[in-house]
Design a protein around this motif. Sequence first.
Motif, PDB file in Angstrom:
ATOM      1  N   UNK A 164      11.840   5.360  -4.301  1.00 52.55           N
ATOM      2  CA  UNK A 164      10.340   3.728  -4.919  1.00 52.55           C
ATOM      3  C   UNK A 164      10.608   3.958  -3.240  1.00 52.55           C
ATOM      4  N   UNK A 165      11.303   3.240  -2.909  1.00 50.13           N
ATOM      5  CA  UNK A 165      10.958   1.924  -1.369  1.00 50.13           C
ATOM      6  C   UNK A 165      10.728   3.227  -1.066  1.00 50.13           C
TER       7      UNK A 165
ATOM      8  N   UNK B 257       7.061   1.792   1.661  1.00 52.44           N
ATOM      9  CA  UNK B 257       7.481   1.724   2.745  1.00 52.44           C
ATOM     10  C   UNK B 257       6.548   2.544   3.471  1.00 52.44           C
ATOM     11  N   UNK B 258       5.119   3.012   2.842  1.00 53.92           N
ATOM     12  CA  UNK B 258       4.545   3.972   4.326  1.00 53.92           C
ATOM     13  C   UNK B 258       3.274   3.490   4.441  1.00 53.92           C
ATOM     14  N   UNK B 259       2.659   1.704   4.073  1.00 51.14           N
ATOM     15  CA  UNK B 259       2.200   0.964   4.572  1.00 51.14           C
ATOM     16  C   UNK B 259       2.754   0.309   5.810  1.00 51.14           C
TER      17      UNK B 259
ATOM     18  N   UNK C 183      -3.011   7.110   0.434  1.00 52.96           N
ATOM     19  CA  UNK C 183      -2.999   7.396  -1.520  1.00 52.96           C
ATOM     20  C   UNK C 183      -0.947   7.806  -1.305  1.00 52.96           C
ATOM     21  N   UNK C 184      -0.324   6.940  -2.200  1.00 51.50           N
ATOM     22  CA  UNK C 184       1.144   7.715  -2.264  1.00 51.50           C
ATOM     23  C   UNK C 184       1.009   8.164  -3.870  1.00 51.50           C
ATOM     24  N   UNK C 185       2.027   9.293  -4.133  1.00 54.05           N
ATOM     25  CA  UNK C 185       2.422   8.907  -5.469  1.00 54.05           C
ATOM     26  C   UNK C 185       3.468   9.732  -6.037  1.00 54.05           C
ATOM     27  N   UNK C 186       4.324   9.007  -6.157  1.00 56.09           N
ATOM     28  CA  UNK C 186       5.698   9.980  -6.872  1.00 56.09           C
ATOM     29  C   UNK C 186       5.338  11.049  -8.226  1.00 56.09           C
TER      30      UNK C 186
END
Length: 880
Positions: A864-865, A869-871, A776-779
């Motif tokens: 955002x970048x 890039x997390x995955x 999971x990612x969130x901004x």
Amino acid sequence: MIKRSGKELRELFLSYFEQKEHKRFPSFSLIPDDPTLLFTIAGMVPFKPYFLGLKKPEVLRATTSQKCLRTNDIENVGRTSRHHTFFEMLGNFSFGDYFKERAIPWAWEFLTKVIGLDPERMYATIYLDDDEAFEIWNKVVGLPESKIVRMGEKDNFWAAGPIGPCGPCSELIYDQGPAFSCGKPDCFVGCDCDRYLEVWNLVFMQYNRDEEGNLTPLPKKNIDTGMGLERLASIVQGARSDFETDLFLPLIEKVSRLSGVEYAADKRFDTAMRVIADHLRALAFMIADGVLPSNEGRGYVLRRLLRRASRYGRVLGLDRPFLIELMPELLEIMADHYKELVEYRSTIESVINLEEKRFSRTLDQGSALLEEEISRVIRSGSSVLSGETAFTLYDTYGFPLELTEEICQEQGIEVDREEFERCMERQREMARTASKQLASMAKKEVHSTLLAKFGPTKFVGYESDEAESKVLAILKDSREVEEAHEGEEVEILLAETPFYAEKGGQVGDKGWIETSTGKLEVLDTYYYHDVLIAHRVRVKSGYVSADDEAKAKVDLSRRNAIRRHHTSTHIIHEALTRVLGPHIRQAGSYVSPNYLRFDFTHFDAISRDDIVKIEQIANEVIQANIKLNIFETSMEEAKKIGAKAFFDEKYGDRVRVIQIPGYCAELCGGLHVNATGDIGLTKIVKEESIGSGLRRITALAGMAAVSHYQELFDLVEDLTLISGVEAGSLKEKFTDVFQEIKNLKTELQRSNLKLALSQCDKILSQRQIVNGFTLLTGKFEDLDADILRQVGDHLKKGLKKVLLVLGSSFEGKVVLVAMADEDAVRDGIHAGKFINRVAKIVDGGGGGRPNVAQAGGKKVEKLEDALNAVPRILTELLGV
């Protein structure tokens, strides 16, 4: 030979040489008056200025049992029979009086007649061409030629350095018998085994070596001898090693009782007990002489020894602080001769106990890191832990290599010892380089030459603020020059000076020097060799020449401000003792015209109430306007009146006492007011911690204190205008304001959290499955790390094997949080390492635990970048 205790042997030695008209000196401090040495490493160190001709000796014959500390071979302590950190060196010294003709027969008589060593077992080594020593050993003492062994420069020639006083030496050797032999057919004097044991070394300083290596006989020849008390005790007591003597064994037996581990049953456990016994002795004496734990210099050595002892306690199963439990045994062994162990017992125990407790936490951290690295090695399919990792554990966390290997062996893993040794050698090389640099600095002998030429500077500043004098020498860039001209900065030596040179924490004087041709501004005043006063000056006009007549005048206004702060230091010291207790001991001070700092041993922050009491006592003494009594007396008389001695000062037989009658007395060479009322008032402005068990007070005196009160008064007036309330209501007003701000912040956080949680459904709908992990990612915007963690806790609910990374812009910077559940951590996720990789994209960094971590960054536009890039980063870290 009668079996005697270490105490008896020490007293026999000192009494013997007293009978030979030597003055018995008490042991000097472990902190030497020598900038090239960290510790006193030999009995001759306190007398070095006499041997080098820098000072005239007060006596011609001396004897000591000197406490010494050597740290060049710590790793071997406990593993061999003779290596120690702390030890006592018995010595007799002659400063231009007797020479070989007495030193050799006296040494023989003491060992064979007084101690009772078997003459048939005695040997002597001499320098290759020292026929004079041979004749005395052979003809006077009666030692057969077959028992006099000639050896080379490495073994039997002593020098203070590449140039200077030097000479041959003669070692007394005792044959302990075949039971101590290495068994080699050629085992004889000079063998490294313990059969032919060096007992005593007699150094004959009879030459001066010049830069070309030429030896010239000295006009006055000196004797310097050294014999280890521990080694002598092992022979007399028939012990296999120094550790089986009564100087160590009671400590070892106590460790055995505490741990339940038998001594002499397992070599590994024996080493641990020996290390603990040796290091405790060193720790107690270092602390008694004013050394406290730190990350550099002497304090670092203290910390290293304490940690090594504590680590070895764990080898024995002692996983709690235990070292101070050995103090009663140490006092029984040593305190009758070394009263400082009793005087500073509470300080010794407090420092050791606090430092050992702190190290226990550090040791736990190192254990966690080692377990993590072992897991990584196993996951990678390897069976070798890198030597670099082992070195990091040793250097950063204090893990000995043996402990790392032991833990690894339980998991079937080896440690790359070769790589570890390479890392150790790199560190040693760095240490050697630093040592060479220090030695290079020590070779600058210009001030030694000037001292030998002109003698000590006469200081007249106690009596006067100005003096008629003469310019003896001018130095520029450590070279003697004839003249200095307008604009140049140089060092000036005067025949006599009213300028106080920096010492004992008091800064040096400033002022003016005038000659018929120039005017010089004195920028600072300081010592060389403790007796030669140098003035750093700037030539303001004209020029100055060597041999000029000069008038020296101290900046009196500045000096008086220094006086007020220095006397205030003494007053505050006594007030601290009265309010906090007798354990208070100076650990450093700084006295300037603008403020004073006083460092002291204490283990808790001082309460506001106690600060008020200390200030009240100090200012009552000031208002009493007590006339100071300043006088010189003997050290013995000073002790009788209870005068305090500061640990970092060096004292001779005659000492200067600063007494405030009815209040306090201290030994001090500094400048002071005539009466306490001259100070005006004093004010403590800061109290803080500066290290383990070490506190610092900063205070103001005289006009500096008045200015401080004026500034505070102006501040209060400004605040009353801003707030619209009277001074007496300021506290209540600002308490209300800050509470209101706190309430508003709490309400804002709630609103931000509510808004952030409203985005959770969207984040969950966009989750990805990467290599079996739910990602999971969130901004977000304007959220701090605490709210991001609360959002993360909400998102994790109901998910398995989850890793989430949340980011937000906050106050112009990037905030990142990573979180992982137990399943994800078990399968190799480490949130701390993961977030550090992500943070690099936003020009930042961070870390944390395997399950939760945070980071920061500078580039908000790259957030955002980073999240995109997390995955990829997850795949790379898993090695898939």
